[in-house]
Design a protein around this motif. Structure first.
Motif, PDB file in Angstrom:
ATOM      1  N   ALA B  83       0.630  -1.102  -0.119  1.00  0.00           N
ATOM      2  CA  ALA B  83       0.204  -0.010  -0.004  1.00  0.00           C
ATOM      3  C   ALA B  83       0.863   1.363  -0.040  1.00  0.00           C
ATOM      4  O   ALA B  83       0.268   2.391  -0.583  1.00  0.00           O
ATOM      5  N   ALA B  84       1.934   1.137   0.435  1.00  0.00           N
ATOM      6  CA  ALA B  84       3.015   2.314   0.617  1.00  0.00           C
ATOM      7  C   ALA B  84       2.864   3.010  -0.802  1.00  0.00           C
ATOM      8  O   ALA B  84       3.201   4.208  -0.663  1.00  0.00           O
ATOM      9  N   SER B  85       3.006   2.438  -1.736  1.00  0.00           N
ATOM     10  CA  SER B  85       3.363   2.920  -3.054  1.00  0.00           C
ATOM     11  C   SER B  85       1.981   3.136  -3.819  1.00  0.00           C
ATOM     12  O   SER B  85       1.918   3.501  -5.033  1.00  0.00           O
ATOM     13  N   HIS B  86       1.005   3.282  -3.019  1.00  0.00           N
ATOM     14  CA  HIS B  86      -0.443   3.440  -3.827  1.00  0.00           C
ATOM     15  C   HIS B  86      -1.280   4.636  -2.886  1.00  0.00           C
ATOM     16  O   HIS B  86      -1.010   4.868  -1.734  1.00  0.00           O
ATOM     17  N   THR B  87      -2.169   5.074  -3.592  1.00  0.00           N
ATOM     18  CA  THR B  87      -2.916   6.183  -3.383  1.00  0.00           C
ATOM     19  C   THR B  87      -4.489   5.558  -2.772  1.00  0.00           C
ATOM     20  O   THR B  87      -4.936   6.097  -1.973  1.00  0.00           O
ATOM     21  N   HIS B  88      -4.830   4.551  -3.346  1.00  0.00           N
ATOM     22  CA  HIS B  88      -5.951   3.883  -2.925  1.00  0.00           C
ATOM     23  C   HIS B  88      -5.744   2.235  -2.676  1.00  0.00           C
ATOM     24  O   HIS B  88      -5.133   1.767  -3.681  1.00  0.00           O
ATOM     25  N   VAL B  89      -6.654   1.923  -1.850  1.00  0.00           N
ATOM     26  CA  VAL B  89      -6.379   0.052  -1.793  1.00  0.00           C
ATOM     27  C   VAL B  89      -7.993  -0.482  -1.743  1.00  0.00           C
ATOM     28  O   VAL B  89      -8.642   0.311  -0.863  1.00  0.00           O
ATOM     29  N   PHE B  90      -8.285  -0.973  -2.831  1.00  0.00           N
ATOM     30  CA  PHE B  90      -9.528  -1.246  -2.913  1.00  0.00           C
ATOM     31  C   PHE B  90      -9.706  -2.784  -2.662  1.00  0.00           C
ATOM     32  O   PHE B  90      -8.992  -3.640  -3.026  1.00  0.00           O
ATOM     33  N   GLY B  91     -10.858  -3.374  -2.166  1.00  0.00           N
ATOM     34  CA  GLY B  91     -11.303  -4.737  -2.149  1.00  0.00           C
ATOM     35  C   GLY B  91     -12.602  -4.864  -2.184  1.00  0.00           C
ATOM     36  O   GLY B  91     -13.360  -3.719  -2.040  1.00  0.00           O
ATOM     37  N   VAL B 136     -24.977   8.757   0.936  1.00  0.00           N
ATOM     38  CA  VAL B 136     -23.817   9.899   1.332  1.00  0.00           C
ATOM     39  C   VAL B 136     -22.748  10.175   0.309  1.00  0.00           C
ATOM     40  O   VAL B 136     -22.085   9.054  -0.368  1.00  0.00           O
ATOM     41  N   THR B 137     -22.548  11.443  -0.034  1.00  0.00           N
ATOM     42  CA  THR B 137     -21.345  11.833  -0.837  1.00  0.00           C
ATOM     43  C   THR B 137     -20.218  12.119   0.283  1.00  0.00           C
ATOM     44  O   THR B 137     -20.465  13.015   1.258  1.00  0.00           O
ATOM     45  N   VAL B 138     -19.195  11.339   0.092  1.00  0.00           N
ATOM     46  CA  VAL B 138     -18.111  11.628   0.976  1.00  0.00           C
ATOM     47  C   VAL B 138     -16.828  11.984   0.504  1.00  0.00           C
ATOM     48  O   VAL B 138     -16.494  11.491  -0.828  1.00  0.00           O
ATOM     49  N   GLU B 139     -16.042  12.737   1.171  1.00  0.00           N
ATOM     50  CA  GLU B 139     -14.719  13.248   0.489  1.00  0.00           C
ATOM     51  C   GLU B 139     -13.720  13.216   1.320  1.00  0.00           C
ATOM     52  O   GLU B 139     -13.850  13.623   2.454  1.00  0.00           O
ATOM     53  N   VAL B 140     -12.291  13.049   0.893  1.00  0.00           N
ATOM     54  CA  VAL B 140     -11.365  13.031   1.731  1.00  0.00           C
ATOM     55  C   VAL B 140     -10.316  14.043   1.220  1.00  0.00           C
ATOM     56  O   VAL B 140     -10.741  14.604   0.125  1.00  0.00           O
ATOM     57  N   ASP B 141      -9.494  14.626   2.030  1.00  0.00           N
ATOM     58  CA  ASP B 141      -8.476  15.479   1.321  1.00  0.00           C
ATOM     59  C   ASP B 141      -7.523  15.094   0.354  1.00  0.00           C
ATOM     60  O   ASP B 141      -7.269  13.929   0.338  1.00  0.00           O
ATOM     61  N   ALA B 142      -7.190  15.741  -0.760  1.00  0.00           N
ATOM     62  CA  ALA B 142      -6.238  15.523  -1.636  1.00  0.00           C
ATOM     63  C   ALA B 142      -5.135  14.834  -0.686  1.00  0.00           C
ATOM     64  O   ALA B 142      -4.625  15.832   0.110  1.00  0.00           O
ATOM     65  N   GLY B 143      -4.324  13.687  -1.393  1.00  0.00           N
ATOM     66  CA  GLY B 143      -3.062  13.128  -0.539  1.00  0.00           C
ATOM     67  C   GLY B 143      -3.486  12.389   0.596  1.00  0.00           C
ATOM     68  O   GLY B 143      -2.663  11.693   1.224  1.00  0.00           O
ATOM     69  N   THR B 144      -4.840  12.250   0.955  1.00  0.00           N
ATOM     70  CA  THR B 144      -5.215  10.977   2.061  1.00  0.00           C
ATOM     71  C   THR B 144      -5.214  10.012   1.200  1.00  0.00           C
ATOM     72  O   THR B 144      -6.109   9.610   0.397  1.00  0.00           O
ATOM     73  N   LYS B 145      -4.676   9.049   1.763  1.00  0.00           N
ATOM     74  CA  LYS B 145      -4.665   7.567   1.344  1.00  0.00           C
ATOM     75  C   LYS B 145      -6.089   6.988   1.575  1.00  0.00           C
ATOM     76  O   LYS B 145      -6.440   7.281   2.782  1.00  0.00           O
ATOM     77  N   VAL B 146      -6.792   6.177   0.672  1.00  0.00           N
ATOM     78  CA  VAL B 146      -8.120   5.846   0.903  1.00  0.00           C
ATOM     79  C   VAL B 146      -8.043   4.340   1.004  1.00  0.00           C
ATOM     80  O   VAL B 146      -7.637   3.712  -0.282  1.00  0.00           O
ATOM     81  N   VAL B 147      -8.649   3.690   1.850  1.00  0.00           N
ATOM     82  CA  VAL B 147      -9.030   2.373   1.729  1.00  0.00           C
ATOM     83  C   VAL B 147     -10.464   2.046   1.644  1.00  0.00           C
ATOM     84  O   VAL B 147     -11.174   2.821   2.185  1.00  0.00           O
ATOM     85  N   ALA B 148     -10.994   1.388   0.735  1.00  0.00           N
ATOM     86  CA  ALA B 148     -12.392   1.299   0.387  1.00  0.00           C
ATOM     87  C   ALA B 148     -12.703  -0.268   0.199  1.00  0.00           C
ATOM     88  O   ALA B 148     -12.168  -0.953  -0.561  1.00  0.00           O
TER      89      ALA B 148
END
Ligand SMILES: Cc1cc2nc3c(=O)[nH]c(=O)nc-3n(C[C@H](O)[C@H](O)[C@H](O)COP(=O)(O)OP(=O)(O)OC[C@H]3O[C@@H](n4cnc5c(N)ncnc54)[C@H](O)[C@@H]3O)c2cc1C
Ligand SMILES: Nc1ncnc2c1ncn2[C@@H]1O[C@H](COP(=O)(O)O)[C@@H](O)[C@H]1O
Lengths: 250, 314
Positions: B83-91, B136-148
């Motif tokens: 995950a260190a080299s990714h911006t998003h981690v999806f499952g 719900v529409t949700v938002e994170v700051d640019a640069g925040t890593k997202v797991v979803a």
């Protein structure tokens, strides 16, 4: 002292038909019935049964929530919990922060088992138990439909997509309750009276050293897309004709 | 740029259809570069399948003996490394992904978005809450890593026209031994799989017994459909737990869904809202299931279902 910690959350009762506010800022909460999250009642019931079988000495319930959610903690005490911890916090808290708070309570209480619900039916996140287990560096057994304990392990049957999976985990561990784990008991009136005398400790959120800063912003809340109004047919022949007309049957 | 890591779901030999749906969700992020990670004992076959998913740039294959049973506690530390080299981690939002992804999120100190059903941008997503009654529409700051986790019923699987490179990666994370797989009891059958079937016939409490539930199986066979059930039918022991449809069961989006003797509680309906055509058969004209049904028939299932089967055979 063999202790089980149970996390409980107050949510809008599952029977309420939730409505979205017209301005999209959230859902209508005024005058809406609030209850213990159904999965948390199941989590608590399991803890109580373990204690009644002699598998634990004490069941402690904990909630993170506003001042007025003590009522739900009293319900949990009336069900049979021995003590309650109330981390007082107004407003929502994200699952990871909630897990950090629960970890602080683990430090304080040293339970051999933590049981949470598999999901809170308001935000439907289904995250807290798994996060807590990760932070605690302990096993997780989610979506449990059966829990069998030995001195050092738990054998947990889990409801997974492919069927029923069984895991063995070393204790201490986090278990999250699914619907078929048990059927929670009803609270009886004398128990409600007794519960008033049980210890309920309030802990200010700020004292725990956990950040409550939200990282996920709620931009807008909308009702789901409505399905087109359907038709009624009077018999099976009409039903098949209607299915053919929609292209759902050849 | 968004670099999305998709965690493959598989049974050791075949890729689960949920992975193709996660790839489609990831591809909805503008300019996303998609990597699929396959954790297995020997993931060659699964990795080859993943490499064919259109839109995938790279497949990483992590082979370790410990990966045999997809235990969250074992997979999460390995995923955290990637995950260190990714911006998003999806499952996927299947029991596999629901169990695993929050453990990953906690390890990498990232917020998780559960059940994403639409992508507005790399930082803005939509997800259902309150059993699907509020989106719900949700938002994170640019640069925040997202797991979803990705709500699979909201996305079509990616096409299988791709040819991504497969890279074998050694994950050296220390893995716990505190969690052990004992076994799995599955009522596997040669019937279509509930989660991916184009037709589903479901029965509710009204069936009254496991024996009567055979009516549902028989009609399903006639239609080439998978079988589903309401919670009440599962609780009563008429059907296996992995057949439950709804908020806490499976969320499905078949072409045709037939609800028989099911009242239509919100927790059930949330599992079928994306079905193309919903048919309801219920003896109570006031049953809430008729509010979401495209075609409703008021009647006693014990006469209607055999009649229907006869007409379909003719
Ligand atoms: C936290 C939580 C999560 C839940 N998750 C789920 C979930 O994932 N999935 C789910 O399904 N439920 C779920 N539920 C349960 C849900 O609220 C309902 O209780 C359940 O769906 C009811 O099942 P049913 O429709 O089969 O039974 P009932 O509500 O009892 O309905 C039976 C229906 O059959 C009709 N009927 C009776 N006899 C006949 C006949 N002879 N012919 C035709 N019709 C007949 C009746 O008119 C009635 O409408 C959940 C509940 C909670 C609290
Ligand atoms: N505010 C809270 N206080 C105590 N326990 C909580 C809280 N929020 C969630 N939990 C526990 O974590 C479970 C899963 O919640 P969630 O991850 O929000 O779906 C719930 O069923 C509770 O057992």
């Amino acid at each position: 002292m063999k202790r089980i910690l149970v996390g409980v959350k107050r949510v809008i009762d599952f029977n309420v038909r939730v409505k979205v506010k017209p301005d999209g800022s959230g859902i209508v909460t005024d005058g809406v019935k609030l209850s213990l999250n159904p999965f948390d009642e199941i989590a608590l019931e399991e803890a109580l049964r373990i204690k009644e079988r002699g598998g634990a000495d004490e069941v402690v319930v904990a909630t993170i929530g506003p001042a007025d959610c003590q009522q739900q903690l009293r319900t949990a005490l009336a069900m049979g919990a021995d003590r309650a911890l109330h981390v007082v916090h107004e407003g929502t808290i994200e699952p990871l922060a909630g897990a950090r708070v629960l970890l602080k309570l683990i430090d304080k209480e040293q339970p051999f088992l933590v049981i949470l619900g598999k999901q809170a039916i308001d935000d439907d996140n289904n995250q807290t138990g798994q996060m807590l287990a990760a932070l605690w560096q302990r096993p997780q057994a989610t979506f449990a439909s059966k829990v069998e304990l030995t001195d050092s392990t738990a054998r947990v049957t889990r409801e997974v997509d492919a069927g029923l999976e069984t895991l063995e985990v070393d204790l201490p561990a986090v278990v999250t309750a699914d619907l078929r784990l048990n059927e929670p008991r009803y609270v009886k009136l004398p128990d409600i009276m007794k519960a008033k005398k049980k210890p309920l400790e309030s802990l200010p959120f700020a004292d725990l050293g956990v950040s409550a800063a939200a990282r996920v912003k709620m931009v807008r809340t909308e009702p789901p897309a409505q399905r087109q109004k359907g038709i009624m047919v009077k018999d099976t022949q009409e039903l098949i004709a209607a299915l053919r007309k929609r292209g759902a049957l050849q | 740029m968004s670099r999305v890591l998709v965690i493959a779901e598989h049974d050791g030999t075949r890729l689960n259809a949920s992975t193709g749906k996660c790839v489609s969700c990831a591809a909805a992020i503008p300019g996303a570069e998609i990597t699929v990670a396959v954790f297995a004992v020997n993931g060659a076959a699964v990795a080859a399948e993943a490499a064919r998913l259109a839109g995938v740039a790279r497949v990483v294959q992590v082979d370790r003996a410990e990966n045999e049973h997809a235990l969250a506690a074992v997979l999460a530390p390995q995923i955290a490394q990637l995950a260190a080299s990714h911006t998003h981690v999806f499952g996927p939002s299947t029991t596999f992904g629901k169990d695993l992804m929050p453990r990953v999120a906690a390890l990498i100190d990232a917020p998780q978005l559960s059940d994403i059903m639409a992508v507005d941008s790399a930082t803005r997503f939509r997800r259902p809450t309150y059993a699907g009654n509020a989106i719900v529409t949700v938002e994170v700051d640019a640069g925040t890593k997202v797991v979803a986790t990705v709500r699979t019923a909201s996305f079509e699987a990616a096409a299988t026209t791709g040819a991504a490179a497969i890279e074998k990666v050694a994950a050296d994370a220390t893995l716990p031994t505190h969690t052990r797989f004992v076994g799995i009891a599955s009522a596997r059958s040669d019937r279509p799989d509930l989660q991916s079937a184009s037709r589903v016939v479901s029965g509710g409490r009204a069936l009254g017994s496991a024996d009567n539930f055979k009516l549902i199986y028989s009609l399903a066979d006639r239609l080439g459909a998978a079988v589903g059930a309401s919670r009440a039918a599962v609780d009563a022991g008429f059907a296996a737990s992995d057949l439950q449809v709804g908020q806490t069961g499976k969320i499905i989006a078949p072409e045709l869904y037939v609800a028989i003797g099911i009242s239509g509680a919100i927790q059930h309906v949330t599992g079928i809202k994306d079905a193309r055509t919903i048919v309801a058969i219920n003896k109570d004209p006031e049953a809430p299931i008729f509010e979401v049904a495209d075609i409703g028939l008021v009647g006693d299932l014990f006469t209607v279902v055999p009649e229907l089967e006869k007409l379909l055979t003719a």
